[in-house]
Design a protein around this motif. Structure first.
Motif, PDB file in Angstrom:
ATOM      1  N   GLN A  92       0.831  -1.201   0.000  1.00 35.84           N
ATOM      2  CA  GLN A  92       0.000   0.000   0.000  1.00 35.84           C
ATOM      3  C   GLN A  92       0.866   1.251   0.000  1.00 35.84           C
ATOM      4  O   GLN A  92       0.592   2.212  -0.725  1.00 35.84           O
ATOM      5  CB  GLN A  92      -0.908  -0.002   1.238  1.00 35.84           C
ATOM      6  N   ALA A 111       1.290   3.985  -3.110  1.00 40.09           N
ATOM      7  CA  ALA A 111       1.080   5.420  -2.912  1.00 40.09           C
ATOM      8  C   ALA A 111       2.332   6.210  -3.293  1.00 40.09           C
ATOM      9  O   ALA A 111       2.258   7.230  -3.983  1.00 40.09           O
ATOM     10  CB  ALA A 111       0.696   5.697  -1.456  1.00 40.09           C
ATOM     11  N   SER A 168       4.325  11.823   4.157  1.00 40.08           N
ATOM     12  CA  SER A 168       3.274  12.268   5.061  1.00 40.08           C
ATOM     13  C   SER A 168       1.896  12.112   4.411  1.00 40.08           C
ATOM     14  O   SER A 168       0.946  11.686   5.060  1.00 40.08           O
ATOM     15  CB  SER A 168       3.514  13.717   5.473  1.00 40.08           C
ATOM     16  N   ARG A 169       1.808  12.425   3.125  1.00 46.10           N
ATOM     17  CA  ARG A 169       0.539  12.262   2.423  1.00 46.10           C
ATOM     18  C   ARG A 169       0.131  10.780   2.403  1.00 46.10           C
ATOM     19  O   ARG A 169      -1.031  10.440   2.602  1.00 46.10           O
ATOM     20  CB  ARG A 169       0.678  12.825   1.001  1.00 46.10           C
ATOM     21  N   SER A 180      -3.405   9.717   3.942  1.00 47.20           N
ATOM     22  CA  SER A 180      -4.477   9.324   3.020  1.00 47.20           C
ATOM     23  C   SER A 180      -4.613   7.818   2.843  1.00 47.20           C
ATOM     24  O   SER A 180      -5.695   7.329   2.535  1.00 47.20           O
ATOM     25  CB  SER A 180      -4.245   9.946   1.639  1.00 47.20           C
ATOM     26  N   ILE A 181      -3.506   7.097   2.996  1.00 48.05           N
ATOM     27  CA  ILE A 181      -3.539   5.678   2.649  1.00 48.05           C
ATOM     28  C   ILE A 181      -3.371   4.784   3.875  1.00 48.05           C
ATOM     29  O   ILE A 181      -4.148   3.861   4.104  1.00 48.05           O
ATOM     30  CB  ILE A 181      -2.427   5.353   1.607  1.00 48.05           C
ATOM     31  N   PRO A 218      -6.048   5.619   7.403  1.00 44.48           N
ATOM     32  CA  PRO A 218      -7.447   5.169   7.283  1.00 44.48           C
ATOM     33  C   PRO A 218      -7.576   3.651   7.368  1.00 44.48           C
ATOM     34  O   PRO A 218      -8.526   3.136   7.953  1.00 44.48           O
ATOM     35  CB  PRO A 218      -7.864   5.676   5.897  1.00 44.48           C
ATOM     36  N   GLN A 219      -6.608   2.939   6.786  1.00 46.10           N
ATOM     37  CA  GLN A 219      -6.677   1.482   6.855  1.00 46.10           C
ATOM     38  C   GLN A 219      -6.298   0.984   8.240  1.00 46.10           C
ATOM     39  O   GLN A 219      -6.873   0.020   8.756  1.00 46.10           O
ATOM     40  CB  GLN A 219      -5.747   0.865   5.805  1.00 46.10           C
ATOM     41  N   ARG A 249      -9.219   1.296  10.696  1.00 46.38           N
ATOM     42  CA  ARG A 249     -10.218   0.261  10.527  1.00 46.38           C
ATOM     43  C   ARG A 249      -9.824  -1.017  11.247  1.00 46.38           C
ATOM     44  O   ARG A 249     -10.651  -1.708  11.822  1.00 46.38           O
ATOM     45  CB  ARG A 249     -10.390  -0.053   9.035  1.00 46.38           C
ATOM     46  N   ARG A 258     -17.603  -4.297   2.738  1.00 49.03           N
ATOM     47  CA  ARG A 258     -16.301  -4.446   2.106  1.00 49.03           C
ATOM     48  C   ARG A 258     -16.202  -5.676   1.239  1.00 49.03           C
ATOM     49  O   ARG A 258     -16.717  -6.698   1.550  1.00 49.03           O
ATOM     50  CB  ARG A 258     -15.217  -4.520   3.190  1.00 49.03           C
TER      51      ARG A 258
END
Lengths: 261, 292
Positions: free
Chosen positions: A158, A162, A170-171, A175-176, A179-180, A183, A261
């Motif tokens: 992942q 990205a 940092s992005r 963003s990637i 969030p995962q 969860r 999902r």
């Protein structure tokens, strides 16, 4: 056929055992005395509405602040612990080990009484502010480890995907990865929330006033004034009324997410 | 860190897309790449083949610095990517990469997978990013899947989305790291068809693959690697049809006929007796020979 018969008998045996234990407890308990000490309806009634509008409300507010604060601390120290810069890693390790290793009661005590004397620092919000900050530090230490584990559980591919799209480190994290990661760590974070609700009962060590008492402190006070344990029982019921719906809600959210999902 | 670095400008006169000189890469004591000199011209399609552990994927990953080379130089369109002054994020934004394991973002819808880097890296507006994403989804034949989540797609569909995601950044060149190796055999064709279309449009492509039929049909050049070195390279008809090196012959024989594997160390093709390839070796290798 014979095997299924035996299974049925075994199951029947367990049911019988359960019933026997319940009956035994019911018969041997001194119900009248129990009721006199813990189930005085008149005393229970006297607790309302203060035990809800002051005590339970304070418990929820303190927990929410400590949880959000702990989340921020946890996130910062989790990222520091994974930092390529060694001093950041060391700092995070020290923080996590200290505040995870100390009893929460000692941490709250230290923030409330040792910090002002040692450094002349007074936490805004007085005794409650100091106590909640102590909870934040403890929660942050636990959550840092949880969040770190969540970040590391996100597959390396992942990050590579990205980065190969030109995203900065940092992005990519914001963003990637995060969030995962979040969860994945909803169950342990729920656990941490429930633990925090109960840990708010330690805030008494920092000192409380009539309006800042949380559930346990409030109930203990009432129990000693009335020389009866009924207020503690009412507090216990209120704790469950907060925690059980919350854990059910999270479980439901998780199931819904798993289906989506 | 900023997400919008000053994009290095590519000189259109430069015909070399990728240039690798004296590239070495070690993992601990193990040297995976032992001095690679390699280049891909703009518009060229190069397939890199070779046995597992030959270093071909590492070479590909060194091109966009997913692996940091131990020594050597890597230049993308004239930009030295190993220069600490180079903004590697800006260079990567111009190199599309497709992974063996797809690596779609599972928490984002297909459309969002395609727009997020456009918006965050290329600073495109949401509307523009969506328009570009839809165009590329159509290109890979998945226009109707834009609101699906990756977990609901087949492997072939996921890989096509991954290609569309890379294309949405309008890359100058594309890297493919065994793009069909994780797919069920019946799903390989749809991904290769998309790649074939890209090659026909003139995209510069570096493809690490076990798909010999694809390499023979689509590649301008085939590079055979073994033991961290380029053993031979040339036109696909030459490398795949009449390989000059015994290790190439041995590898091809094994890929085309898996039952051929001799009893000796299957990775050590150099020492194994170079078996004569079956007659009629003009027939293209079968596409299902990706058993590594």
């Amino acid at each position: 056929m014979r095997r299924s018969t035996r299974q049925r008998l075994v199951r029947l045996g367990f049911y019988a055992l359960f019933v026997a234990v319940v009956v035994l407890v019911a018969v041997s308990a001194d119900w009248e005395r129990l009721q006199r000490s813990f189930f005085r309806l008149d005393i229970a009634g006297e607790q309302f509405p203060d035990i809800v509008v002051i005590a339970a409300k304070n418990t929820v507010v303190y927990t929410a602040i400590a949880f959000v604060g702990g989340l921020v601390f946890g996130l910062v120290f989790a990222v520091m612990k994974l930092s390529p810069i060694a001093p950041y890693r060391w700092l995070a390790t020290v923080y996590i080990e200290v505040f995870r290793g100390l009893p929460a009661l000692l941490t709250i005590f230290a923030i409330a009484f040792i910090l002002p004397i040692a450094l002349g620092v007074r936490v805004p919000g007085g005794a409650v502010g100091a106590g909640v900050l102590g909870l934040v530090l403890v929660a942050g230490a636990y959550m840092a480890e949880t969040i770190r584990a969540g970040i590391q559980a996100v597959p390396k591919g992942q990050v590579e995907a990205a980065r190969s799209l030109g995203m900065s480190p940092s992005r990519t994290m914001v963003s990637i990865v995060l969030p995962q990661a979040f969860r994945l760590i909803i169950p342990p974070l729920t656990n941490e929330f429930v633990l925090l609700i109960k840990d708010t009962s330690l805030l008494y060590i920092a000192g409380t006033s009539v309006t800042t008492k949380e559930l346990t402190t409030f109930a203990r006070g009432e129990a000693s004034t009335s020389s009866n344990a009924t207020p503690l029982l009412v507090a216990g019921v209120l704790y469950l009324l907060i925690t059980v719906p919350l854990t059910r809600l999270v479980a439901w959210l998780e199931r819904r997410q798993a289906r989506a999902r | 860190m900023t997400d919008q670095p000053a994009a290095p400008t590519a000189d259109p006169a430069i015909e070399v897309a990728i240039e690798v000189v004296g590239l070495r890469k070690s993992f601990g004591d193990h040297e995976v790449l032992c001095g690679i000199d390699f280049r891909i011209d703009t518009g060229e399609v190069v397939c890199v083949i070779g046995p597992s552990g030959s270093g071909k994927s590492t070479l590909l990953r060194c091109v966009n610095l997913l692996e940091q080379p131990t020594a050597g130089a890597v230049t993308i369109e004239g930009i030295d990517v190993l220069d600490p002054e180079t903004d590697i994020d800006a260079v990567r934004a111009r190199i599309g990469m497709v992974f063996q394991s797809f690596n779609l973002f599972p928490h984002l819808s297909v459309l969002r997978n395609l727009t997020i880097a456009q918006q965050r890296v290329k600073r495109r507006s949401k509307d523009e990013a969506i328009a570009v994403a839809r165009k590329n989804l159509e290109r890979v034949g998945l226009a109707e899947k834009e609101s699906a989540y990756p977990a609901h797609l087949s492997g072939g569909q996921q890989q096509r989305v991954a290609i569309a995601r890379a294309l949405s950044m309008d890359p100058d060149l594309m890297l493919f790291d065994e793009p069909t190796s994780a797919l069920d055999p019946e799903l390989v064709g749809e991904v290769l068809a998309v790649m074939r279309g890209l090659a026909a449009e003139g995209m510069t492509m570096m493809v690490v693959t076990h798909e010999m039929a694809f390499a023979r049909e689509v590649a301008d050049r085939v590079v055979f690697m073994d033991g961290g070195r380029i053993v031979e390279q040339g036109a696909p008809g030459d490398v795949l049809g009449k390989p000059s090196h015994p290790r190439t012959r041995e590898f091809l024989a094994r890929v085309l006929d898996p039952t051929h594997v001799p009893a000796s160390n299957p990775l050590d093709g150099a020492d194994a007796e170079a078996a004569p390839r079956s007659s009629g070796d003009q027939s293209p290798p079968r596409a299902d020979g990706h058993g590594h």
